[in-house]
Design a protein around this motif. Structure first.
Motif, short mmCIF file in Angstrom:
data_model
loop_
_atom_site.label_atom_id
_atom_site.label_comp_id
_atom_site.label_asym_id
_atom_site.label_seq_id
_atom_site.Cartn_x
_atom_site.Cartn_y
_atom_site.Cartn_z
N UNK A 61 -4.91 1.68 -2.05
CA UNK A 61 -4.28 1.52 -0.73
C UNK A 61 -5.35 1.39 0.35
N UNK A 62 -6.40 2.20 0.26
CA UNK A 62 -7.50 2.11 1.21
C UNK A 62 -8.19 0.75 1.11
N UNK A 63 -8.39 0.26 -0.11
CA UNK A 63 -9.00 -1.05 -0.31
C UNK A 63 -8.16 -2.16 0.32
N UNK A 64 -6.85 -2.12 0.09
CA UNK A 64 -5.98 -3.16 0.64
C UNK A 64 -6.04 -3.15 2.17
N UNK A 96 0.83 -1.21 0.00
CA UNK A 96 0.00 0.00 0.00
C UNK A 96 0.87 1.26 0.00
N UNK A 97 1.93 1.25 0.78
CA UNK A 97 2.83 2.41 0.82
C UNK A 97 3.48 2.64 -0.55
N UNK A 98 3.97 1.58 -1.16
CA UNK A 98 4.61 1.71 -2.47
C UNK A 98 3.62 2.22 -3.53
N UNK A 99 2.39 1.77 -3.43
CA UNK A 99 1.35 2.24 -4.34
C UNK A 99 1.19 3.76 -4.26
N UNK A 100 0.98 4.25 -3.04
CA UNK A 100 0.70 5.68 -2.89
C UNK A 100 1.88 6.54 -3.30
N UNK A 101 3.09 6.02 -3.18
CA UNK A 101 4.28 6.81 -3.51
C UNK A 101 4.66 6.73 -4.98
#
Length: 305
Positions: free
Chosen positions: A34-37, A17-22
């Protein structure tokens, strides 16, 4: 198989999730995913005891919003290195050595066309320049050329540009990559020089595709089709236009996250999700025969030398 005592999904999901948002090319979609995960993690949706099963479940959720097939939590049976991108390179090198550098077959048909098969991927240019360049030098003498990408799953944009450089006579703008990082733009052009004779811009050219043709192989197909350089024959392609990076989040799991998007200078868009519609739509198993007939007709219509 990893036992439940040894395997802990929560830190893997949180890191993904962190890697996604960045890094994900579409920041708003990244926040949704990220919220879904995190919600699925809290609900117990990832309470599994193996990396392979977690990879399958998370990948399904990652692709549930915009069906981006490059967006995955990819399971590797062989333990992968921790360095960014190392997992993909390790497997790629094995495939490179087993496929004559990505040129497993080159054939001159009795009626004149050459058939060049590029598979299983378009390898990084520092590896592929020699074998692919040698093959393109050989086919430069052919009267017509058929490039078979039916089993090609993707590859390096620099290798795409290298191949296209043999198929045009003048510098040609192929593609523009829009990267999330610093909103950077990077244009791809054919090269001013190739190490050998060019096939050139005037002789007949056909590209064979299947539903498995994906990513970098689609870029090669799309660039040539949009520029009017090649006739595409076969099936609609897989629909992956976003270049991705890979991060190891577990010894057997790699988060693959698109970090950019392709924009074609002719169409102003790309093939993401929709795939590439061939000029001649037919089953992949029939594509070579159909292209061969088209090549024969084109050669028969040429004036005598």
């Amino acid at each position: 198989m990893t036992t439940s005592e040894e395997f802990h999904p929560a830190p893997i999901v949180e890191e993904t999730a962190r890697l996604l948002t960045e890094n994900y090319v579409f920041p708003e979609v990244a926040e949704q995913l990220a919220e879904l995960l995190r919600r699925r993690l809290a609900e117990g949706g990832y309470d599994v005891d193996s990396a392979e099963e977690l990879g399958r479940l998370v990948t399904a959720d990652l692709q549930s919003v915009n069906a981006d097939r490059h967006l995955r939590l990819k399971y590797h049976a062989i333990q992968v290195p921790p360095e960014q991108g190392a997992a993909a390179l390790a497997g790629m090198r094995r495939d490179f050595d087993a496929s004559l550098g990505g040129v497993p077959k080159l054939e001159l048909l009795d009626d004149g066309p050459a058939v060049l098969t590029l598979a299983p991927t378009l390898f990084p240019l520092e590896w592929a320049a020699e074998p692919v360049g040698a093959a393109l030098t050989l086919v430069s003498r052919a009267r017509a050329l058929i490039i078979d990408l039916r089993a090609n799953l993707g590859g390096d944009p620099e290798t795409v540009a290298f191949i296209c450089s043999h198929l045009f006579d003048e510098r040609t703008h192929l593609n523009t990559m829009h990267w999330r990082e610093n909103e950077r733009r990077e244009q791809s052009w054919t090269l001013p020089y190739v190490p050998g004779p060019r096939y050139g811009a005037d002789k007949p050219l056909y590209i064979l595709t299947s539903s498995r043709t994906f990513s970098g192989a689609e870029e090669l197909t799309y660039d040539l089709q949009q520029l009017g350089r090649a006739v595409v024959v076969g099936e609609r392609t897989g629909g992956g236009a976003h270049p991705r990076e890979g991060w190891t989040v577990h010894p057997h799991l790699e988060a693959t996250i698109p970090v950019g998007r392709a924009v074609n200078p002719v169409s102003g868009t790309n093939w993401e999700g929709a795939g590439i519609l061939p000029d001649v739509l037919c089953p992949a198993s029939e594509a070579l025969d159909r292209a061969r007939v088209l090549a024969e007709k084109a050669l028969a219509e040429q004036p005598p030398a």
